[in-house]
Write an enzyme that holds these catalytic residues in place. Sequence first.
Site, mmCIF file in Angstrom:
data_model
loop_
_atom_site.group_PDB
_atom_site.id
_atom_site.type_symbol
_atom_site.label_atom_id
_atom_site.label_comp_id
_atom_site.label_asym_id
_atom_site.label_seq_id
_atom_site.Cartn_x
_atom_site.Cartn_y
_atom_site.Cartn_z
ATOM 1 N N LYS A 75 1.219 -1.325 0.056
ATOM 2 C CA LYS A 75 -0.110 -0.259 -0.066
ATOM 3 C C LYS A 75 0.703 1.102 -0.305
ATOM 4 C CE LYS A 75 -2.732 0.034 3.202
ATOM 5 N NZ LYS A 75 -3.150 1.694 4.333
ATOM 6 N N SER A 76 1.956 1.062 0.654
ATOM 7 C CA SER A 76 3.030 3.216 0.805
ATOM 8 C C SER A 76 3.516 2.582 -0.219
ATOM 9 C CB SER A 76 4.083 2.559 1.988
ATOM 10 O OG SER A 76 3.414 2.320 3.218
ATOM 11 N N SER A 85 7.158 8.953 12.026
ATOM 12 C CA SER A 85 6.374 8.461 11.430
ATOM 13 C C SER A 85 6.698 9.250 9.789
ATOM 14 C CB SER A 85 5.260 9.812 11.375
ATOM 15 O OG SER A 85 4.807 10.301 10.434
ATOM 16 N N GLN A 99 5.214 9.200 7.481
ATOM 17 C CA GLN A 99 3.338 10.544 6.787
ATOM 18 C C GLN A 99 4.394 11.845 6.954
ATOM 19 O OE1 GLN A 99 -0.228 9.118 8.348
ATOM 20 N NE2 GLN A 99 0.006 7.210 6.982
ATOM 21 N N ASP A 119 2.030 -1.265 12.171
ATOM 22 C CA ASP A 119 0.918 -1.721 11.580
ATOM 23 C C ASP A 119 0.261 -2.770 11.458
ATOM 24 O OD1 ASP A 119 0.304 0.773 10.388
ATOM 25 O OD2 ASP A 119 1.355 -0.228 8.563
ATOM 26 N N ARG A 134 -7.007 1.753 18.128
ATOM 27 C CA ARG A 134 -6.396 0.045 17.741
ATOM 28 C C ARG A 134 -6.220 -0.944 19.455
ATOM 29 N NH1 ARG A 134 -3.121 -0.033 11.932
ATOM 30 N NH2 ARG A 134 -5.326 -0.493 10.927
HETATM 31 C C1 S3P Z 1 2.383 4.566 6.301
HETATM 32 C C2 S3P Z 1 3.295 4.935 7.740
HETATM 33 C C3 S3P Z 1 3.225 4.381 8.816
HETATM 34 C C4 S3P Z 1 1.926 3.083 8.783
HETATM 35 C C5 S3P Z 1 0.673 3.307 7.951
HETATM 36 C C6 S3P Z 1 1.562 3.829 6.509
HETATM 37 C C7 S3P Z 1 3.143 5.580 4.405
HETATM 38 O O1 S3P Z 1 2.222 5.762 9.310
HETATM 39 O O2 S3P Z 1 0.442 3.026 9.942
HETATM 40 O O3 S3P Z 1 -0.246 2.458 7.669
HETATM 41 O O4 S3P Z 1 3.228 4.795 4.004
HETATM 42 O O5 S3P Z 1 4.110 6.127 4.556
HETATM 43 P P1 S3P Z 1 2.727 6.818 10.212
HETATM 44 O O6 S3P Z 1 4.086 7.120 9.564
HETATM 45 O O7 S3P Z 1 1.238 7.901 10.688
HETATM 46 O O8 S3P Z 1 3.383 5.923 10.946
#
Ligand code: S3P
Length: 439
Positions: free
Chosen positions: A24-25, A170, A172, A318, A349
């Site tokens: 997914k990422s 993070s 993200q 995750d 969660r």
């Molecule tokens: C992700 C980063 C993670 C993860 C999410 C996907 C990404 O989140 O939990 O499912 O693709 O960068 P965080 O960066 O908020 O921890």
Amino acid sequence: MSAASWNAAPGAPLRGEVRVPGDKSVSHRAIMLAALADGTSRIDGFLEGEDARATEAIFRRLGVLIETPGAGSRIVHGVGIDGLRASDAPLDCGNAGTGMRLIAGLLAGQAFDSTLVGDPSLSKRPMRRVTEPLARMGARIDTGEGGVPPLHVHGGTPLRGIEFDNVLASAQVKSCLLLAGLYADGETVVHEPRPTRDYTERMLAAFGWPIEFAPGIARLTGGHRLRATDVRVPADFSSAAFFLVAASIVPGSDLLLRRVGMNPRRTGLLHVLRLMGADIVESDAGEEGGEPVADLRVRHAPLHGIDVPEQHVPDMIDEFPVLFIAAACAHGATRVTGAHELRVKESDRIATMAAGLRALGVDLDEAEDGATIRGRAGGALGGNARIDSHGDHRIAMAFAVAAQRSGSPVTVDDVANVATSFPGFESLARDVGFGLTTA
Ligand code: S3P
């Protein structure tokens, strides 16, 4: 989301081979960078899940032509770093926090205004973690009350690079700032308290953007261009995780997971399951699209509880829902600490797992940053329970796994969002022996 539910109960020992869908990422990032590149990129192994498709639909709305030559493939006609066009409607990220946070960074650097919206779960998730550092870069973004979506991103505001010391681990947030940094004057540097997944950095480099990165730090400057390149998306370790735990806890299981993405920033669960006594053997290690992949053979093994080392938390962020299930079936207590972030995922969660496990008769203590779960070892979990997954895909799949060790059937409610990350989970799981049907 919708009222879809599962009936789940012990099936057969899990046997055979499984190939899980694309990561997914990586799928989100591949669409974003291909859209902004000069030239045409092909993506293979793209996750045909709702989250990645929401990102794809957003870039279409922003003027990018994307073709689908077949399932799991995309041809993206890049518009160049300054080629996006304003959308006349809000951009819907669906359930995807990754989509919203990363796209917010990109949109902050555009000449036009945009509005990002999401589903009811995403609409409750914290966005100040990105809007505050983006504001330091010069961006103007309005949020809903309390810092949640919708995000209204004002265009036409010049950005400047910053050096940002994140208190959160993070990917993200890091990725959002790096993507804003493409449009910023000067250097953008992100430091992290613990290293997180580095797909944005690796993919920027693959698309030809000069970037320096090492675990815990990334730096780039604005003002370059992205060059189209083909992307091969590896299979998602987070999807494989449900099968790793299921085969570990169901007696008689022997399962082969094929070509799983093994990026070390994603495989924390593998280390932790092994510390708990799991029997997982890697073979045929190789590389696909610049990412490590391997086959994983997992056989049933008695698990024992451990204190999960905090250093692994970001590398398995995750995977906690399904780790809690492994812990519930282990001998002795498993203690999770340092995982506050679980409170602000697609659901809270810690709370949703605690409620579901209690409904299955598992004894546990909840903490702000984790839980202590007292496993039932050889005994079955309780059954005849109704579990509310709160529309959280990973909670739903975790309890489908738990039900394979329950004394009697379990109903898992609100499972439609499994399609956000793992379309086809139900039939794939059934094929290898899960007792799992749509209610
Ligand atoms: C992700 C980063 C993670 C993860 C999410 C996907 C990404 O989140 O939990 O499912 O693709 O960068 P965080 O960066 O908020 O921890």
